[in-house]
Design a protein around this motif. Structure first.
Motif, PDB file in Angstrom:
ATOM      1  N   SER A  61       0.849  -1.120  -0.236  1.00  0.00           N
ATOM      2  CA  SER A  61       0.016  -0.076  -0.064  1.00  0.00           C
ATOM      3  C   SER A  61       0.909   1.469   0.107  1.00  0.00           C
ATOM      4  CB  SER A  61      -1.026  -0.124   1.282  1.00  0.00           C
ATOM      5  OG  SER A  61      -0.238  -0.011   2.465  1.00  0.00           O
ATOM      6  N   ARG A  62       0.220   2.416  -0.334  1.00  0.00           N
ATOM      7  CA  ARG A  62       0.990   3.482  -0.484  1.00  0.00           C
ATOM      8  C   ARG A  62       1.757   3.983   0.831  1.00  0.00           C
ATOM      9  NH1 ARG A  62      -1.280   6.070  -5.298  1.00  0.00           N
ATOM     10  NH2 ARG A  62      -0.050   7.959  -4.775  1.00  0.00           N
ATOM     11  N   GLY A  63       1.096   3.641   2.153  1.00  0.00           N
ATOM     12  CA  GLY A  63       1.737   4.294   3.234  1.00  0.00           C
ATOM     13  C   GLY A  63       2.980   3.667   3.523  1.00  0.00           C
ATOM     14  N   PRO A  64       2.922   2.291   3.653  1.00  0.00           N
ATOM     15  CA  PRO A  64       4.559   1.707   3.736  1.00  0.00           C
ATOM     16  C   PRO A  64       5.502   2.099   2.631  1.00  0.00           C
ATOM     17  CG  PRO A  64       2.935  -0.033   4.089  1.00  0.00           C
ATOM     18  CD  PRO A  64       2.185   1.247   3.723  1.00  0.00           C
ATOM     19  N   LEU A  65       4.973   2.299   1.582  1.00  0.00           N
ATOM     20  CA  LEU A  65       5.716   2.736   0.396  1.00  0.00           C
ATOM     21  C   LEU A  65       6.334   4.015   0.813  1.00  0.00           C
ATOM     22  CD1 LEU A  65       6.995   2.211  -2.523  1.00  0.00           C
ATOM     23  CD2 LEU A  65       5.012   3.442  -3.333  1.00  0.00           C
ATOM     24  N   ARG A  66       5.755   5.145   1.173  1.00  0.00           N
ATOM     25  CA  ARG A  66       6.037   6.306   1.502  1.00  0.00           C
ATOM     26  C   ARG A  66       7.211   6.401   2.525  1.00  0.00           C
ATOM     27  NH1 ARG A  66       0.141   8.759   0.872  1.00  0.00           N
ATOM     28  NH2 ARG A  66       0.062   9.319  -1.247  1.00  0.00           N
ATOM     29  N   GLU A  67       6.973   5.560   3.248  1.00  0.00           N
ATOM     30  CA  GLU A  67       7.751   5.235   4.865  1.00  0.00           C
ATOM     31  C   GLU A  67       9.262   5.025   4.279  1.00  0.00           C
ATOM     32  OE1 GLU A  67       8.158   3.721   9.133  1.00  0.00           O
ATOM     33  OE2 GLU A  67       5.965   3.838   8.445  1.00  0.00           O
ATOM     34  N   GLY A  68       9.040   3.839   3.412  1.00  0.00           N
ATOM     35  CA  GLY A  68      10.297   3.322   2.914  1.00  0.00           C
ATOM     36  C   GLY A  68      10.921   4.143   1.950  1.00  0.00           C
ATOM     37  N   LEU A  69      10.523   4.806   1.160  1.00  0.00           N
ATOM     38  CA  LEU A  69      11.001   5.859   0.252  1.00  0.00           C
ATOM     39  C   LEU A  69      11.707   6.923   0.956  1.00  0.00           C
ATOM     40  CD1 LEU A  69       8.616   6.028  -2.861  1.00  0.00           C
ATOM     41  CD2 LEU A  69      10.827   4.387  -2.474  1.00  0.00           C
ATOM     42  N   GLN A  70      10.924   7.391   2.223  1.00  0.00           N
ATOM     43  CA  GLN A  70      11.429   8.313   3.069  1.00  0.00           C
ATOM     44  C   GLN A  70      12.800   8.159   3.611  1.00  0.00           C
ATOM     45  OE1 GLN A  70      10.577  11.542   3.358  1.00  0.00           O
ATOM     46  NE2 GLN A  70      11.997  12.045   5.113  1.00  0.00           N
ATOM     47  N   ARG A  71      13.014   6.667   3.883  1.00  0.00           N
ATOM     48  CA  ARG A  71      14.167   6.154   4.424  1.00  0.00           C
ATOM     49  C   ARG A  71      15.327   6.384   3.436  1.00  0.00           C
ATOM     50  NH1 ARG A  71      13.012   0.897   8.097  1.00  0.00           N
ATOM     51  NH2 ARG A  71      11.225   1.800   9.136  1.00  0.00           N
ATOM     52  N   LEU A  72      15.039   6.361   2.337  1.00  0.00           N
ATOM     53  CA  LEU A  72      16.125   6.386   1.153  1.00  0.00           C
ATOM     54  C   LEU A  72      16.322   7.964   0.781  1.00  0.00           C
ATOM     55  CD1 LEU A  72      15.045   3.753  -1.276  1.00  0.00           C
ATOM     56  CD2 LEU A  72      16.525   3.657   0.555  1.00  0.00           C
ATOM     57  N   THR A  73      15.404   8.626   1.146  1.00  0.00           N
ATOM     58  CA  THR A  73      15.576  10.142   0.923  1.00  0.00           C
ATOM     59  C   THR A  73      16.699  10.675   2.075  1.00  0.00           C
ATOM     60  OG1 THR A  73      13.308  10.334   0.168  1.00  0.00           O
ATOM     61  CG2 THR A  73      14.445  12.649   0.943  1.00  0.00           C
ATOM     62  N   GLN A  74      16.582  10.115   3.303  1.00  0.00           N
ATOM     63  CA  GLN A  74      17.258  10.460   4.359  1.00  0.00           C
ATOM     64  C   GLN A  74      18.612   9.797   4.311  1.00  0.00           C
ATOM     65  OE1 GLN A  74      15.103   8.635   7.585  1.00  0.00           O
ATOM     66  NE2 GLN A  74      13.690  10.418   8.015  1.00  0.00           N
ATOM     67  N   GLU A  75      18.741   8.744   3.498  1.00  0.00           N
ATOM     68  CA  GLU A  75      20.099   8.218   3.058  1.00  0.00           C
ATOM     69  C   GLU A  75      20.782   9.181   2.045  1.00  0.00           C
ATOM     70  OE1 GLU A  75      19.805   4.198   2.161  1.00  0.00           O
ATOM     71  OE2 GLU A  75      18.795   3.705   4.089  1.00  0.00           O
ATOM     72  N   GLY A  76      20.047  10.036   1.339  1.00  0.00           N
ATOM     73  CA  GLY A  76      20.435  10.924   0.239  1.00  0.00           C
ATOM     74  C   GLY A  76      20.628  10.128  -1.114  1.00  0.00           C
ATOM     75  N   LEU A  77      19.721   8.904  -1.272  1.00  0.00           N
ATOM     76  CA  LEU A  77      19.528   8.164  -2.500  1.00  0.00           C
ATOM     77  C   LEU A  77      18.449   8.997  -3.242  1.00  0.00           C
ATOM     78  CD1 LEU A  77      19.899   4.606  -1.565  1.00  0.00           C
ATOM     79  CD2 LEU A  77      21.716   5.874  -2.684  1.00  0.00           C
ATOM     80  N   LEU A  78      17.573   9.399  -2.777  1.00  0.00           N
ATOM     81  CA  LEU A  78      16.370  10.054  -3.443  1.00  0.00           C
ATOM     82  C   LEU A  78      16.267  11.494  -2.891  1.00  0.00           C
ATOM     83  CD1 LEU A  78      13.619   7.223  -2.721  1.00  0.00           C
ATOM     84  CD2 LEU A  78      15.275   7.345  -4.863  1.00  0.00           C
ATOM     85  N   VAL A  79      15.785  12.312  -3.916  1.00  0.00           N
ATOM     86  CA  VAL A  79      15.418  13.655  -3.714  1.00  0.00           C
ATOM     87  C   VAL A  79      13.953  14.160  -3.987  1.00  0.00           C
ATOM     88  CG1 VAL A  79      17.925  14.488  -3.807  1.00  0.00           C
ATOM     89  CG2 VAL A  79      16.576  14.358  -5.961  1.00  0.00           C
ATOM     90  N   SER A  80      13.578  14.963  -3.235  1.00  0.00           N
ATOM     91  CA  SER A  80      12.148  15.259  -3.497  1.00  0.00           C
ATOM     92  C   SER A  80      12.185  16.632  -4.230  1.00  0.00           C
ATOM     93  CB  SER A  80      11.567  15.441  -2.073  1.00  0.00           C
ATOM     94  OG  SER A  80      10.018  15.813  -2.447  1.00  0.00           O
ATOM     95  N   HIS A  81      11.666  16.962  -5.297  1.00  0.00           N
ATOM     96  CA  HIS A  81      11.398  18.284  -5.759  1.00  0.00           C
ATOM     97  C   HIS A  81       9.996  18.785  -5.580  1.00  0.00           C
ATOM     98  CE1 HIS A  81      15.672  18.015  -7.434  1.00  0.00           C
ATOM     99  NE2 HIS A  81      15.139  16.904  -8.120  1.00  0.00           N
ATOM    100  N   ARG A  82       9.746  19.919  -5.355  1.00  0.00           N
ATOM    101  CA  ARG A  82       8.644  20.291  -4.907  1.00  0.00           C
ATOM    102  C   ARG A  82       7.719  20.521  -6.043  1.00  0.00           C
ATOM    103  NH1 ARG A  82       7.385  25.743  -1.159  1.00  0.00           N
ATOM    104  NH2 ARG A  82       4.897  25.491  -1.198  1.00  0.00           N
ATOM    105  N   ASN A  83       6.669  20.159  -6.179  1.00  0.00           N
ATOM    106  CA  ASN A  83       5.531  20.011  -7.095  1.00  0.00           C
ATOM    107  C   ASN A  83       6.058  19.347  -8.541  1.00  0.00           C
ATOM    108  OD1 ASN A  83       4.034  22.176  -5.996  1.00  0.00           O
ATOM    109  ND2 ASN A  83       5.165  23.687  -6.667  1.00  0.00           N
ATOM    110  N   ARG A  84       7.065  18.487  -8.079  1.00  0.00           N
ATOM    111  CA  ARG A  84       7.436  17.413  -9.241  1.00  0.00           C
ATOM    112  C   ARG A  84       7.450  15.960  -8.787  1.00  0.00           C
ATOM    113  NH1 ARG A  84      13.073  18.797 -11.350  1.00  0.00           N
ATOM    114  NH2 ARG A  84      12.744  17.265 -12.697  1.00  0.00           N
TER     115      ARG A  84
END
Length: 224
Positions: free
Chosen positions: A53-76
């Motif tokens: 489901s989307r909830g656990p997915l977002r949490e998992g991806l947030q961990r990768l963001t914290q590790e610096g592997l993913l970056v979030s671009h506002r409105n993108r």
């Protein structure tokens, strides 16, 4: 609950959470090149592929963001980091610091066992290169650098290496097409492995610096 004299009862083992499993799966896909650098990650598609489901997915991806592997671009949205010259230079700055430190400490301990382990990885690279399996060459390349850091017998240094390992694997995959002859890559690693002899610390350090500089130059040239 059974207890052992002098030891307080331990809590039951907790299974790995779904977000942790998701982060591990996506991290491995990144390292294997299934998600190209700079790619946008679409939550709906990923959730469907992973069967979550989307909830656990977002949490998992947030961990990768914290590790610096993913970056979030506002409105993108969410993107895998790019192998830009700036990112590559910073990745290799971290790698070089960790691996040179590890190699120096290996020499202070006993370089002979580490040399033997590294030569095993070099032989795996040689066989893979001979059969034209560039992916297997890269896998052996990663094992070579893991073995060198592990040889320092420093849990903290090894943990530091693990934090950059996914980015290291991304770079090693990206290096594959830059070698006209994969045997060149094999011989670079053989030279480093054979330098792990008593009294060879300075030579090992010179070879690691040259190896990192060559990889950096190849990767940055590839971006132009």
């Amino acid at each position: 609950m059974a207890t052992v004299q002098g030891i307080r009862p331990l809590d039951p083992v907790v299974q790995q959470s779904t977000p942790s499993l998701i982060a591990s799966r996506v991290r491995e896909a990144i390292a294997e090149g299934q998600i190209p650098p700079g790619s946008q990650l679409h939550e709906s598609a990923l959730a469907a592929q992973l069967g979550v489901s989307r909830g656990p997915l977002r949490e998992g991806l947030q961990r990768l963001t914290q590790e610096g592997l993913l970056v979030s671009h506002r409105n993108r949205g969410l993107f895998l980091i790019e192998l830009s010259p700036e990112n590559i230079r910073d990745m290799y700055l971290a790698r070089e610091g960790i691996e040179r430190t590890a190699a120096a400490h290996v020499h202070r301990l006993d370089p002979d066992p580490v040399r033997s382990e590294l030569l095993v990885a070099v032989e795996q690279m040689r066989r893979a290169a001979g059969s034209g399996d560039v992916v297997a060459v890269s896998d052996a390349d990663v094992r070579f650098h893991e073995a060198m850091v592990a040889g320092a017998r420093s849990p903290r240094l090894q943990r530091a290496h693990e934090t950059v390992l996914t980015e290291t694997r991304m770079c090693i995959r990206a290096l594959e097409p830059t070698y006209a002859d994969p045997r060149t890559r094999v011989e670079e690693h053989r030279s480093i492995a054979e330098s792990f002899v008593p009294g060879g610390a300075d030579h090992t350090d010179e070879l690691i610096v040259a190896h990192m500089a060559d990889a950096l130059e190849r990767l940055i040239a590839q971006q132009h």
